[in-house]
Design an enzyme around this catalytic site. Sequence first.
Site, mmCIF file in Angstrom:
data_model
loop_
_atom_site.group_PDB
_atom_site.id
_atom_site.type_symbol
_atom_site.label_atom_id
_atom_site.label_comp_id
_atom_site.label_asym_id
_atom_site.label_seq_id
_atom_site.Cartn_x
_atom_site.Cartn_y
_atom_site.Cartn_z
ATOM 1 N N CYS A 193 0.851 -1.187 0.000
ATOM 2 C CA CYS A 193 0.000 0.000 0.000
ATOM 3 C C CYS A 193 0.889 1.241 0.000
ATOM 4 O O CYS A 193 1.813 1.354 0.817
ATOM 5 C CB CYS A 193 -0.901 -0.008 1.230
ATOM 6 S SG CYS A 193 -1.913 1.485 1.395
ATOM 7 N N CYS A 229 0.277 3.108 3.613
ATOM 8 C CA CYS A 229 0.753 2.632 4.916
ATOM 9 C C CYS A 229 1.805 1.527 4.828
ATOM 10 O O CYS A 229 2.240 1.023 5.853
ATOM 11 C CB CYS A 229 -0.425 2.160 5.759
ATOM 12 S SG CYS A 229 -1.181 0.617 5.183
ATOM 13 N N CYS A 266 -5.222 0.777 6.303
ATOM 14 C CA CYS A 266 -5.486 2.229 6.283
ATOM 15 C C CYS A 266 -6.780 2.606 5.560
ATOM 16 O O CYS A 266 -7.179 3.762 5.588
ATOM 17 C CB CYS A 266 -4.309 2.991 5.684
ATOM 18 S SG CYS A 266 -4.116 2.819 3.895
ATOM 19 N N CYS A 291 -7.874 -5.491 -10.109
ATOM 20 C CA CYS A 291 -7.441 -4.414 -10.999
ATOM 21 C C CYS A 291 -7.117 -3.198 -10.122
ATOM 22 O O CYS A 291 -8.019 -2.510 -9.656
ATOM 23 C CB CYS A 291 -8.562 -4.122 -11.992
ATOM 24 S SG CYS A 291 -8.108 -3.011 -13.312
#
Length: 165
Positions: free
Chosen positions: A83, A86, A134, A154
């Site tokens: 991510c 985070c 997050c 996706c």
Amino acid sequence: MTNLFDRRATLLGFGAGAITVALSACGASPADAASKRFAYQLTDAQWRAKLSPAAYAVLRQENTERPYTSPLNKEKRSGVFMCAGCALPLFSSRTKFESGTGWPSFWAPLGNAVATRTDTTLGIARTEVRCRRCGGHLGHVFDDGPKPTGKRYCMNGLSLAFRAA
């Protein structure tokens, strides 16, 4: 005729105003509300300082990047996609595949990495994918992917960071 037009315009104006009031009365955006349920939380100002404007628009405002613009589309090294908000590991490079859609695609996330919810913003039900930690908007999952799962996660490249193994 003018009287009918004035009445129609007035009714449309009241209708639009009522919709605006109803929507604004809901308070925070879906992304803001969702972030309150997640373990990793920042204020809006902190998110804006941490992320580029484009990444902020995707992760925190649920925007979609233009297809074929992410360098991660061409990422072929072994590693982990995390991510961008985070740094939670989300996808292994082993599950990445070329979907031809213009966005990085995966057939499965890592265990306990993502959360999903129904998204009807386009007038149809889709499954939105968010970072479990997050709440950042990552993209959507579809049932047209390869084996073994048949899923196509996706993802917006702007919502991801890559760490080579």
